[in-house]
Motif scaffolding. Structure first.
Motif, PDB file in Angstrom:
ATOM      1  N   PRO A   1      33.843 -11.435  -6.240  1.00 39.38           N
ATOM      2  CA  PRO A   1      32.651 -12.338  -5.896  1.00 39.38           C
ATOM      3  C   PRO A   1      33.113 -13.552  -5.313  1.00 39.38           C
ATOM      4  N   SER A   2      32.682 -13.992  -3.954  1.00 41.85           N
ATOM      5  CA  SER A   2      33.160 -14.945  -3.331  1.00 41.85           C
ATOM      6  C   SER A   2      32.050 -15.997  -2.665  1.00 41.85           C
ATOM      7  N   LEU A   3      32.587 -17.124  -2.477  1.00 44.52           N
ATOM      8  CA  LEU A   3      31.357 -18.087  -1.929  1.00 44.52           C
ATOM      9  C   LEU A   3      31.059 -17.687  -0.369  1.00 44.52           C
ATOM     10  N   ILE A   4      31.758 -17.163   0.240  1.00 46.48           N
ATOM     11  CA  ILE A   4      31.527 -17.226   1.790  1.00 46.48           C
ATOM     12  C   ILE A   4      31.009 -15.625   2.128  1.00 46.48           C
TER      13      ILE A   4
ATOM     14  N   VAL B   1      12.596 -28.552   1.783  1.00 43.20           N
ATOM     15  CA  VAL B   1      13.820 -28.503   2.542  1.00 43.20           C
ATOM     16  C   VAL B   1      14.902 -29.319   1.281  1.00 43.20           C
ATOM     17  N   GLU B   2      14.463 -30.441   0.767  1.00 45.64           N
ATOM     18  CA  GLU B   2      15.360 -31.351  -0.038  1.00 45.64           C
ATOM     19  C   GLU B   2      15.788 -30.404  -1.299  1.00 45.64           C
ATOM     20  N   ASP B   3      14.994 -29.293  -1.571  1.00 44.52           N
ATOM     21  CA  ASP B   3      15.646 -28.648  -2.937  1.00 44.52           C
ATOM     22  C   ASP B   3      16.529 -27.428  -2.397  1.00 44.52           C
ATOM     23  N   LEU B   4      17.108 -27.418  -1.162  1.00 47.07           N
ATOM     24  CA  LEU B   4      17.554 -26.206  -0.908  1.00 47.07           C
ATOM     25  C   LEU B   4      19.096 -25.983  -1.503  1.00 47.07           C
ATOM     26  N   GLN B   5      19.736 -27.258  -1.453  1.00 44.91           N
ATOM     27  CA  GLN B   5      21.094 -27.112  -2.015  1.00 44.91           C
ATOM     28  C   GLN B   5      21.145 -26.837  -3.490  1.00 44.91           C
ATOM     29  N   ALA B   6      19.932 -27.403  -4.348  1.00 44.90           N
ATOM     30  CA  ALA B   6      19.910 -26.938  -5.777  1.00 44.90           C
ATOM     31  C   ALA B   6      19.580 -25.420  -6.015  1.00 44.90           C
ATOM     32  N   ALA B   7      18.523 -24.967  -5.130  1.00 45.87           N
ATOM     33  CA  ALA B   7      18.107 -23.657  -5.070  1.00 45.87           C
ATOM     34  C   ALA B   7      19.386 -22.646  -4.697  1.00 45.87           C
ATOM     35  N   TRP B   8      20.007 -23.049  -3.514  1.00 45.34           N
ATOM     36  CA  TRP B   8      21.239 -22.081  -3.314  1.00 45.34           C
ATOM     37  C   TRP B   8      22.218 -22.192  -4.580  1.00 45.34           C
ATOM     38  N   ASN B   9      22.637 -23.358  -5.203  1.00 45.69           N
ATOM     39  CA  ASN B   9      23.649 -23.272  -6.149  1.00 45.69           C
ATOM     40  C   ASN B   9      23.279 -22.409  -7.258  1.00 45.69           C
ATOM     41  N   ASP B  10      21.877 -22.450  -7.892  1.00 44.65           N
ATOM     42  CA  ASP B  10      21.357 -21.719  -8.801  1.00 44.65           C
ATOM     43  C   ASP B  10      21.367 -20.411  -8.577  1.00 44.65           C
ATOM     44  N   LYS B  11      21.093 -19.762  -7.393  1.00 43.84           N
ATOM     45  CA  LYS B  11      21.243 -18.560  -7.072  1.00 43.84           C
ATOM     46  C   LYS B  11      22.554 -17.849  -7.068  1.00 43.84           C
ATOM     47  N   MET B  12      23.391 -18.846  -6.517  1.00 40.27           N
ATOM     48  CA  MET B  12      24.612 -18.264  -6.390  1.00 40.27           C
ATOM     49  C   MET B  12      25.355 -18.240  -7.850  1.00 40.27           C
ATOM     50  N   ARG B  13      24.954 -18.853  -8.756  1.00 34.17           N
ATOM     51  CA  ARG B  13      25.334 -18.634 -10.168  1.00 34.17           C
ATOM     52  C   ARG B  13      24.834 -17.248 -10.621  1.00 34.17           C
ATOM     53  N   ASP B  14      23.586 -17.366 -10.677  1.00 31.25           N
ATOM     54  CA  ASP B  14      22.720 -15.950 -10.988  1.00 31.25           C
ATOM     55  C   ASP B  14      23.287 -14.733 -10.422  1.00 31.25           C
ATOM     56  N   TYR B  15      23.677 -14.640  -9.227  1.00 26.52           N
ATOM     57  CA  TYR B  15      23.705 -13.374  -8.359  1.00 26.52           C
ATOM     58  C   TYR B  15      25.391 -12.991  -8.532  1.00 26.52           C
ATOM     59  N   LEU B  16      26.113 -14.200  -8.359  1.00 26.58           N
ATOM     60  CA  LEU B  16      27.579 -13.922  -8.216  1.00 26.58           C
ATOM     61  C   LEU B  16      28.561 -14.595  -9.193  1.00 26.58           C
ATOM     62  N   GLY B  17      27.797 -15.262 -10.134  1.00 26.75           N
ATOM     63  CA  GLY B  17      28.528 -16.127 -11.241  1.00 26.75           C
ATOM     64  C   GLY B  17      29.535 -17.320 -10.538  1.00 26.75           C
ATOM     65  N   LEU B  18      29.120 -17.756  -9.372  1.00 24.98           N
ATOM     66  CA  LEU B  18      30.045 -18.989  -8.856  1.00 24.98           C
ATOM     67  C   LEU B  18      29.184 -20.143  -8.442  1.00 24.98           C
ATOM     68  N   ALA B  19      29.925 -21.238  -8.806  1.00 28.57           N
ATOM     69  CA  ALA B  19      29.265 -22.639  -8.518  1.00 28.57           C
ATOM     70  C   ALA B  19      30.015 -23.151  -7.320  1.00 28.57           C
ATOM     71  N   PRO B  20      29.350 -23.079  -6.002  1.00 29.89           N
ATOM     72  CA  PRO B  20      29.964 -23.882  -4.892  1.00 29.89           C
ATOM     73  C   PRO B  20      30.650 -25.407  -5.273  1.00 29.89           C
TER      74      PRO B  20
END
Ligand code: ZN
Length: 512
Positions: free
Chosen positions: A353-356, A386-405
């Motif tokens: 699992p990777s961030l990129i 649009v303001e919530d994109l960063q938080a939404a991104w990081n949440d989903k990244m944790r859910d799907y790939l177990g990573l925190a950017p």
């Protein structure tokens, strides 16, 4: 029976539109490869002028008058007179020209200019924001772009979701209603498979890919593989660029680019093979139909299927390396002489699992796409701001790939697409992955001994099959029609999932 000859006055105009588009594409290619850095602002103006001319020429009264003679605007289909029907190529051509014409005409030219200018500015802001790791820096530009894209959905129209209007730009006919269950099926099988891979005890080490590999020799090997694939260097080039891409001005002039890192082997080769797959499609389009939809690629999803088929189904397979690994060892004896083929095969297929997104392996890649699909859909449907994109991104990244950017550059700011206004584009990458395996499985059924041919380095048997089944048809069929026609079934995630389960089950010794 009326044929394409009847349409010649229309086709002549479409060719002129294509000449302008090809000139613009050449300027873009130059911008990414050889243009000196100071040329940027002037080049943006030159491109805007050419694109504006092409747009005006397409939506001109002359084109409209011709189309109105032959098309029923209510259905968008060719109009048949009793006893005087159109042949199939003419029907397809008229259907697709009408699609382009009516979409282009829905967008006011003032809006097209505003969008172009804002995107050009946003792209620069995005690059700076990424450099500074600051989503806040990009936020005002992104707010403008999203507002413009919402305006665009109102011009284009939609039935269920406004996001459908944007999806349709890149993948005609794609809808939220169709993609949501498709991606849910993928996620339900990919996440458990990924967890089993991560828990497996089979150690896969890819450190051998990060030795020093001479860039000139890497390029030499990339060219050798492209040549074996049947990429025609009399009608094509290979150059370097920061982000690899393919562009085409005509089937006789197709350009692919790659990038090369001294301390990493995969980027150069797999970009060559990936872009080579795109390049074969563009070289394989029907030259006689140049300038018309019948001589154009069908959709971004189908285009991506060609690149992923070559990159993954072929380029990351055992048969391919049976032929090419000994050649690679000869080029890099110090690095690879003592490395067994199995170890090399495992290294280029390592799952992690990777961030990129652009560095993701075959198994995790689609999870990156689903994250973007859900975010874009919710954004355009007004579910998130649009303001919530960063938080939404990081949440989903944790859910799907177990990573925190750790930074925005490795998270929400990593892709250029949103700054270009290309919202609705990402799903075509996932569709391309699904199409690629479905097509490759069919090629294996149609071509006897395909894997033996590949293992002997005779890759052009596959190229010829793709020429016949996919490339030469352009936009004659819809994507759905083409995939049924070639494989006998509609698009399905099953072949792709079965392929991954088999491949990684074996590599990571998962018991079923
Ligand atoms: Zn691609």
């Amino acid at each position: 029976m009326k044929t394409l000859a009847t349409l010649e006055p229309l086709i002549a105009r479409l060719r002129e539109v294509q000449h302008l588009n090809s000139a613009a594409s050449l300027l873009s290619w130059d911008q990414e490869t050889y243009m000196p850095p100071g040329g940027g602002p002037a080049r943006a103006d030159q491109l805007a002028t050419l694109q504006g001319l092409a747009h005006d020429k397409l939506v001109s009264p002359e084109v409209e008058a011709l189309l109105m003679q032959w098309i029923d605007p209510a259905t968008g289909q060719a109009r048949d007179q009793p006893g005087d029907a159109w042949d199939e190529p003419s029907r397809s051509l008229l259907r697709e020209v009408w699609r382009d014409f009516s979409r282009a005409r829905k967008l006011p030219s003032d809006f097209v200019k505003r969008l172009g200018r804002e995107c050009s500015l946003a792209q620069q802001v995005w690059a700076e924001a990424r450099g500074q790791n600051s989503f806040a820096r990009f936020l005002p530009s992104l707010r403008t772009i999203v507002a413009l894209k919402l305006e665009e959905t109102r011009y284009l129209g939609y039935r269920d979701s406004p996001y459908d209007a944007l999806l349709d730009t890149y993948e005609p006919g794609a809808t939220v209603a169709a993609l949501t269950p498709l991606f849910a099926t993928l996620k339900a099988r990919l996440v458990p498979l990924l967890n089993r891979v991560l828990k497996s005890r089979a150690a896969v080490d890819d450190a051998l890919l990060f030795q020093t590999y001479d860039p000139t020799r890497q390029m030499e090997f990339g060219k050798l593989v492209l040549t074996a694939m049947g990429y025609d260097f009399d009608r094509g080039r290979l150059d370097l660029s920061a982000h690899p891409f393919t562009t085409s001005f005509h089937p006789t002039d197709v350009r692919v680019t790659t990038r090369v890192y001294k301390k990493e082997f995969s980027a150069c080769l797999f970009s060559c093979v990936h872009e080579g797959g795109h390049g074969l499609y563009d070289q394989g389009l029907d030259q006689e139909r140049y300038g018309t939809p019948l001589g154009e690629a069908l959709s971004l999803g189908i285009h991506e299927s060609q690149s992923r088929l070559w990159e993954n189904c072929v380029g990351r397979s055992r048969p391919f390396w049976r032929c090419f690994y000994p050649l690679l060892q000869q080029l890099f004896p110090e690095q690879l002489k003592a490395v067994e083929p199995d170890r090399f095969y495992a290294a280029i297929n390592r799952v992690t699992p990777s961030l990129i997104r652009v560095e993701a392996d075959e198994l995790t890649y689609n999870l990156h796409i689903m994250l973007r699909f859900e975010i874009e859909r919710d954004l355009i449907e007004g579910q998130i701001a649009v303001e919530d994109l960063q938080a939404a991104w990081n949440d989903k990244m944790r859910d799907y790939l177990g990573l925190a950017p750790p930074t925005d550059a490795e998270g929400v700011l990593q892709d250029v697409h949103w700054s270009l206004g290309a919202i609705g584009y990402f799903p075509t990458y996932a569709l391309g992955n699904l199409y690629s395996v479905q097509l490759y499985e069919q090629a294996r059924r149609d071509i006897q001994g395909l894997e033996e041919e590949i293992a002997a380095g005779r890759l052009t048997v596959l190229k010829k099959w793709l020429n016949q089944k996919v490339h030469r048809w352009g936009r004659t069929f819809t994507a759905d029609h083409l995939i049924r026609r070639v494989t006998g079934t509609p698009l399905s995630p099953e072949p792709f999932l079965a392929y991954l389960e088999q491949k990684y089950g074996e590599l990571y010794r998962l018991s079923s």
